[in-house]
Design a protein around this motif. Structure first.
Motif, mmCIF file in Angstrom:
data_model
loop_
_atom_site.group_PDB
_atom_site.id
_atom_site.type_symbol
_atom_site.label_atom_id
_atom_site.label_comp_id
_atom_site.label_asym_id
_atom_site.label_seq_id
_atom_site.Cartn_x
_atom_site.Cartn_y
_atom_site.Cartn_z
ATOM 1 N N ASP A 67 -34.066 17.760 27.983
ATOM 2 C CA ASP A 67 -35.522 17.644 27.894
ATOM 3 C C ASP A 67 -36.090 17.291 29.264
ATOM 4 N N ARG A 90 -30.990 23.706 21.942
ATOM 5 C CA ARG A 90 -31.685 22.425 21.866
ATOM 6 C C ARG A 90 -31.215 21.504 22.980
ATOM 7 N N ASP A 147 -27.405 20.566 23.464
ATOM 8 C CA ASP A 147 -26.477 21.662 23.214
ATOM 9 C C ASP A 147 -25.837 22.132 24.512
ATOM 10 N N ARG A 192 -23.772 24.273 19.265
ATOM 11 C CA ARG A 192 -24.793 23.382 18.713
ATOM 12 C C ARG A 192 -24.095 22.054 18.420
ATOM 13 N N GLY A 196 -27.409 17.798 20.149
ATOM 14 C CA GLY A 196 -28.556 18.587 19.704
ATOM 15 C C GLY A 196 -29.046 18.147 18.335
ATOM 16 N N ASP A 197 -28.097 17.839 17.437
ATOM 17 C CA ASP A 197 -28.481 17.320 16.113
ATOM 18 C C ASP A 197 -29.255 16.009 16.264
ATOM 19 N N TRP A 206 -30.967 15.058 18.822
ATOM 20 C CA TRP A 206 -32.287 15.334 19.386
ATOM 21 C C TRP A 206 -33.251 15.790 18.292
ATOM 22 N N GLU A 207 -32.777 16.615 17.367
ATOM 23 C CA GLU A 207 -33.650 17.051 16.276
ATOM 24 C C GLU A 207 -34.090 15.876 15.415
ATOM 25 N N ARG A 208 -33.153 14.980 15.110
ATOM 26 C CA ARG A 208 -33.513 13.795 14.328
ATOM 27 C C ARG A 208 -34.503 12.927 15.100
ATOM 28 N N TRP A 209 -34.254 12.788 16.372
ATOM 29 C CA TRP A 209 -35.094 11.963 17.241
ATOM 30 C C TRP A 209 -36.508 12.511 17.304
ATOM 31 N N ARG A 210 -36.608 13.823 17.460
ATOM 32 C CA ARG A 210 -37.926 14.462 17.556
ATOM 33 C C ARG A 210 -38.693 14.310 16.255
ATOM 34 N N GLY A 211 -37.971 14.404 15.132
ATOM 35 C CA GLY A 211 -38.642 14.320 13.850
ATOM 36 C C GLY A 211 -39.022 12.917 13.458
#
Length: 497
Positions: free
Chosen positions: A393, A427, A430, A455, A459-460, A462-467
């Motif tokens: 990021d 992501r 990744d 993946r 990356g997983d 980061w997705e949790r973090w973003r959400g």
């Protein structure tokens, strides 16, 4: 009907090196633990914390300029609180409040954990609170931390410095070196990996002297090898080593541990032996170049970066040319160059033969040009080669305009990667392989196909973090989204090491 007060917000503004970025994440963790929430980007927090640097003069000027800009806001909103911490606060103590009496709290490098209590005391007593400890009262890694990255983290292995460089005030402000026990460090890393962290950076003022406190001169190499045994840890970096303490066992550990990355940030400061002697740097140019030769013999793909000071007192034209010669021989992939500035309290501040500013400027411009040209030549050798990228990021400021995502190669080079708009984008966190199609002095481009996309757990995360950003601080330290002031290298610790 009752009105529930919204939580007070905070923002942390960081100047200086990665050690300060490291501390700022702890400051954030402490404030969130005390019930505050982070202010949205581009909005002013109810509490503004400046984490300062004392290494360069422009940091002082920038701090007081920013404090001046905040004064009208403080007058309009007396409930707003301003705190100043870090190295300059440790050094100047009461000076901050004398120059900016609207500041509520001043705290130092040794008592970060006191900040929430000092803020509350300032609010209740309606008076500035200045509290500076002379020595470390609690190892910082025991404090709560609000990481800013779910896939990359700082891990502190030591604090303080035992060197006596004549240009540097850091040992006076950070104290003597104190080392963490290896078991504590490895336990923190394992916990971070369990949360999805893919890359850690071991951080200390002088990482390769790690172990001095408990009498093991080979401790740092052993620590690198132990990191290699942690399942799920993709990348290990460290910053910054001191050339005088750099040993061959560390080179062997780097070469023989697959997840220790082929990148090395090692401050040169000057290529002149006379200047190094005046700086009280306990190595000479021949030793520095010898380390580089041995690193490249063991790790041919290693990218080496450095710090250089131009215009140290007494630096002659011949001294500067000696620095240029070492730069040419070293072929750094990047060099973070600084014009010498007087720092009160250091031996160099009172040295004779201060170099005139126009001379320093001319030398500085020549050095920057040489470093840029050499880095560009080195980057061009990557054309047509495939490199593994860990996506991140905030690395590519123009990614949205260029339809690219960005990340770092194993040797820490910045790579901007074109992605198929119809395919899922990698992501942050990744990994993938990309072919380099363009080289610039400070980055590489990969405009072909992305292959071997992995993946990852990062990356997983980061997705949790973003959400759903974590409500409570977690352990460890991450790569910042809110960038520090551009004073020290992105790969380095204190720029004066």
């Amino acid at each position: 009907m009752t009105n529930q007060a919204l939580p007070r917000t905070y923002e942390v503004i960081t100047y200086g090196c990665q050690m300060n970025v490291h501390d700022s994440e702890r400051i954030s963790g402490l404030l969130e633990g005390a019930g505050y929430t982070r202010a949205p980007e581009a909005s002013r927090g109810d509490i503004v914390v400046f984490n300062t640097c004392a290494v360069r003069e422009n940091a002082d000027n920038r701090l007081y300029g920013n404090l001046g800009h905040l004064r009208p806001e403080k007058l309009k909103n007396p409930a707003m609180q301003i705190a100043v911490g870090g190295c300059m606060a440790q050094k100047d103590r009461d000076t901050v409040v004398n120059r900016a009496p609207w500041v509520d709290v001043v705290f130092g490098t040794h008592n970060i954990g006191s900040l929430p209590v000092l803020l509350e005391r300032a609010r209740v007593e309606q008076a500035a609170q200045v509290e500076i400890e002379e020595s470390l009262t609690r190892f910082p890694s025991t404090l709560p931390t609000r990481r800013d990255s779910p896939y990359a983290a700082w891990v502190s292995i030591s604090v303080g410095c035992n060197n006596t460089c004549t240009f540097c005030i850091v040992p006076q402000l950070r104290g003597k070196e104190a080392d963490r026990r290896p078991g504590d460090i490895l336990a923190e890393i394992r916990a971070l990996v369990a949360e999805g962290v893919q890359e850690i950076t071991l951080l200390g003022q002088n990482v390769n002297s790690y172990g001095v406190e408990f009498g093991d001169r080979l401790a740092f190499g052993k620590l690198l090898r132990a990191c290699g045994e942690i399942e799920g840890l993709e990348r290990v970096r460290f910053t910054s080593p001191h050339p005088a303490a750099f040993t061959d066992d560390v080179i062997a550990a780097m070469a023989e541990t697959p997840n220790v990355m082929p990148s090395l940030h090692m401050p040169l400061q000057s290529g002149s032996d006379a200047v190094l002697r005046a700086m009280r740097r306990s190595y000479r140019s021949e030793r520095f170049l010898g380390i580089i030769d041995r690193v490249r013999a063991a790790i041919p793909e290693a990218a080496i970066t450095t710090d250089i000071i131009v215009g140290f007192p007494g630096e002659t034209d011949a001294d500067f040319e000696a620095t240029m010669d070492v730069v040419r021989a070293s072929r750094f992939s990047a060099a973070f160059t600084f014009q010498y500035s007087i720092r009160p309290g250091t031996p160099a501040a009172t040295m004779a033969d201060q170099v005139p500013k126009p001379v320093v400027q001319e030398r500085y411009e020549r050095l920057v040009e040489l470093v840029g040209n050499l880095a560009w030549e080195e980057n061009k050798t990557f054309l047509g080669r495939t490199v593994e990228v860990l996506f991140a990021d905030g690395e590519g400021r123009k990614d949205a305009e260029t339809h690219r995502v960005s990340g770092r190669a194993r040797d820490n080079r910045l790579v901007h990667v074109a992605v198929d708009p119809d395919a899922p984008a990698p992501r942050p966190g990744d990994l993938a392989d990309v072919e380099i199609t363009h080289a610039a002095p400070h980055h590489l481009n990969a405009d072909g196909a992305v292959t071997n996309l992995r993946r990852t757990a990062g990356g997983d995360a980061w997705e949790r973090w973003r959400g759903a950003p974590p409500a409570a601080p977690s352990i460890g330290l991450g790569m910042p989204l809110r960038r520090p002031e551009p004073m020290a290298p992105a790969t380095g610790g204190c720029s004066r090491n």
